[in-house]
Write an enzyme that holds these catalytic residues in place. Structure first.
Site, PDB file in Angstrom:
ATOM      1  N   HIS A 172      45.738  40.569  40.329  1.00 52.27           N
ATOM      2  CA  HIS A 172      46.236  39.208  40.613  1.00 52.27           C
ATOM      3  C   HIS A 172      47.748  39.164  40.839  1.00 52.27           C
ATOM      4  O   HIS A 172      48.301  38.091  41.063  1.00 52.27           O
ATOM      5  CB  HIS A 172      45.862  38.256  39.472  1.00 52.27           C
ATOM      6  CG  HIS A 172      44.389  38.023  39.326  1.00 52.27           C
ATOM      7  ND1 HIS A 172      43.599  37.618  40.386  1.00 52.27           N
ATOM      8  CD2 HIS A 172      43.546  38.156  38.258  1.00 52.27           C
ATOM      9  CE1 HIS A 172      42.337  37.505  39.966  1.00 52.27           C
ATOM     10  NE2 HIS A 172      42.281  37.830  38.691  1.00 52.27           N
ATOM     11  N   ASP A 208      35.737  43.478  41.196  1.00 50.50           N
ATOM     12  CA  ASP A 208      35.929  42.529  40.106  1.00 50.50           C
ATOM     13  C   ASP A 208      35.298  41.189  40.499  1.00 50.50           C
ATOM     14  O   ASP A 208      35.194  40.858  41.683  1.00 50.50           O
ATOM     15  CB  ASP A 208      37.435  42.354  39.856  1.00 50.50           C
ATOM     16  CG  ASP A 208      37.744  41.525  38.626  1.00 50.50           C
ATOM     17  OD1 ASP A 208      38.008  42.126  37.572  1.00 50.50           O
ATOM     18  OD2 ASP A 208      37.727  40.274  38.713  1.00 50.50           O
ATOM     19  N   ASP A 298      33.467  42.293  35.282  1.00 46.45           N
ATOM     20  CA  ASP A 298      33.240  40.933  34.780  1.00 46.45           C
ATOM     21  C   ASP A 298      32.251  40.135  35.621  1.00 46.45           C
ATOM     22  O   ASP A 298      31.982  38.974  35.320  1.00 46.45           O
ATOM     23  CB  ASP A 298      34.569  40.168  34.616  1.00 46.45           C
ATOM     24  CG  ASP A 298      35.486  40.285  35.815  1.00 46.45           C
ATOM     25  OD1 ASP A 298      35.121  40.951  36.801  1.00 46.45           O
ATOM     26  OD2 ASP A 298      36.600  39.714  35.764  1.00 46.45           O
TER      27      ASP A 298
HETATM   28 ZN   LIG Z   1      38.116  39.274  36.998  1.00 53.08          ZN
END
Ligand SMILES: [Zn+2]
Length: 355
Positions: A172, A208, A298
Site C-alpha cells: 500500500h 493479497d 487474507d
Molecule cells: Zn490485504
C-alpha cells in the site's frame, strides 16, 4: 519442474514493529498486523522443511529509487521527533498518529511545505489513521527491505524460488506516502532490484485480498514492470477505496502494463482462480523474465480482513498456476491476519509455487 523446497529469508528485526492499535473511524481498535504473524508462518515453514536463512544488511540504493528520499527520512526519524515533542506524556500517545492530511483539495495548488510541527508532518506522509509508527517500526520496515533484497540476490544467483518472510507488509506504500499497515514497499523494491540485475521486464502479481495501490502507483508510468492484481472490489466499499479499479491500466509509457481484476464480496475459488489464470496470461504476454509475488493470504475464507472465500486448495492451485510460468520468483509476504491458519496458507501457496 519442481523447485522444492523454497528458500525462506527472515529477520528478527521484523518483529520489532508492534502496532499497538489502529485508529479506525476515530476509535482505537486492536492492531491486527502483529509480530506473531511472522513467527507463526516461520514455525510452519520450518516444519515443512524449507531452508530458512537470516537477512543481511543492504544499503539504501534501491529503496531510494522506489521511494522519495523525504519519505524514507521521515520514517527513519519521526518516532524520535514524536517522543521529543512530548506526545507520549501529553496527551499520552506513544505512537505517531496523523491528525491533518494536506489533501489536494486543501492545498488547491499551493506548494506542499514541510511543516515544523511533527504532528502535522505525520499527515504529510501517512494517508490514513490506521498505520501508526512506534519505537521499532522503522527497524522492522527497513529489515523487511533487507530480507527482500536478500531474496532477490538469491534468485539472481540461481535459486528458482525465494520467499521473503517479512512484516510489516508493503504493497500500500506509494512513492511518497504510506498507509494500510505498510511503511516501505518491499515488492516494489524486489521488482526494481530484479531490473537492476538485468531482467528487462518484470511482473508483480499481487494475490493479497486488497489492491496494492502503492505498487501500482510506483510503476504506473513504466512499461518495464507489469503490476497485476486480483482483489476485493474497491467499488464495493473496500480498502484502498480510491484505487484498484479495472479501468486503471497504466499511463504514458506504462499504458497497458497495469491489470486490475476486482472481485465481488464472497468470491470463492472458481472465479478467483479464473482471475489468477488471466493474470498469469498477462505476465506471459508482458514477456517478463522474473516474477515478484505479493503473497497476501487474507483472501482466505477464515481471514477477518476481507470478504473473499478462498480455500487452502485455491491458494495451492494459484501457486501452481504461477509456477507454470517457470520464471525465477521472489515471493514477498503481504497481508494475512488469521493467526491459526496463515502459516498453513503460506505453506500451501509456496508448495504450489514450487511447481
Ligand atoms: Zn490485504
Amino acid at each position: 519442474m519442481s523447485r522444492s523446497p523454497a528458500v525462506v529469508v527472515r529477520s528478527d528485526a521484523c518483529l520489532l514493529h508492534v502496532p499497538g492499535a489502529e485508529i479506525w473511524v476515530g476509535v482505537r481498535t486492536p492492531g491486527t498486523e502483529l509480530p506473531e504473524r511472522a513467527t507463526r508462518i516461520e514455525e510452519v515453514l520450518r516444519r515443512a522443511g524449507h531452508r530458512v536463512v537470516d537477512a543481511t544488511t543492504h544499503d539504501d540504493d534501491v529503496l531510494l529509487r522506489v521511494h522519495e528520499p523525504r519519505l524514507v527520512e521521515h520514517l527513519r526519524t519521526v518516532h524520535a521527533r514524536w517522543v521529543e515533542a512530548g506526545f507520549p506524556v501529553e496527551p499520552g500517545q506513544d505512537r505517531v498518529v496523523p491528525y491533518l492530511m494536506p489533501t489536494a483539495g486543501m492545498l488547491d495548488g499551493l506548494p506542499e511545505r514541510e511543516p515544523v510541527a511533527v504532528h502535522a508532518a505525520a499527515g504529510r506522509y501517512c494517508y490514513d489513521t490506521m498505520t501508526l509508527v512506534g519505537p521499532g517500526t522503522w527497524e522492522a520496515a527497513r529489515a523487511a527491505v533487507d530480507a527482500t533484497l536478500d531474496a532477490v540476490d538469491l534468485v539472481v544467483a540461481g535459486e528458482p524460488l525465494v520467499y521473503a518472510l517479512v512484516r510489516p507488509p508493503g504493497h500500500h506504500v506509494t512513492r511518497a506516502a504510506y498507509g494500510g499497515s505498510c511503511y516501505l514497499n518491499n515488492a516494489a523494491v524486489a521488482a526494481e532490484a530484479l531490473r537492476d540485475a538485468g531482467h528487462e521486464r518484470v511482473a508483480v502479481v499481487d494475490i493479497d485480498a486488497h489492491h496494492g495501490n502503492g505498487t501500482q502507483a510506483i510503476f504506473y508510468d513504466r512499461a518495464d514492470v507489469l503490476y497485476a492484481s486480483l482483489h476485493v472490489d474497491p467499488g464495493a466499499g473496500w480498502f484502498p477505496h480510491y484505487a484498484g479499479f479495472a479501468d486503471e491500466t497504466g499511463r504514458g509509457e506504462g499504458a497497458g502494463a497495469n491489470l486490475n481484476v476486482p472481485l465481488a464480496e464472497g468470491t470463492g475459488d472458481v472465479d478467483w482462480l479464473d482471475a489468477v489464470a488471466r493474470i498469469a496470461d498477462a505476465v506471459s504476454r508482458h514477456g517478463a523474465t522474473a516474477l515478484v509475488v505479493s503473497l497476501g493470504v487474507d483472501a482466505a475464507a477464515a481471514d477477518p480482513e476481507s470478504p473473499l472465500r478462498i480455500s487452502h486448495d485455491g491458494y495451492e492451485t494459484a501457486g501452481r498456476r504461477l509456477a507454470s510460468l517457470t520464471l525465477p520468483t521472489v515471493a514477498v509476504q503481504e497481508g494475512g491476519y488469521h493467526l491459526d491458519t496463515l502459516g498453513d496458507l503460506v505453506a500451501v501457496t509456496l508448495r504450489g509455487l514450487c511447481g
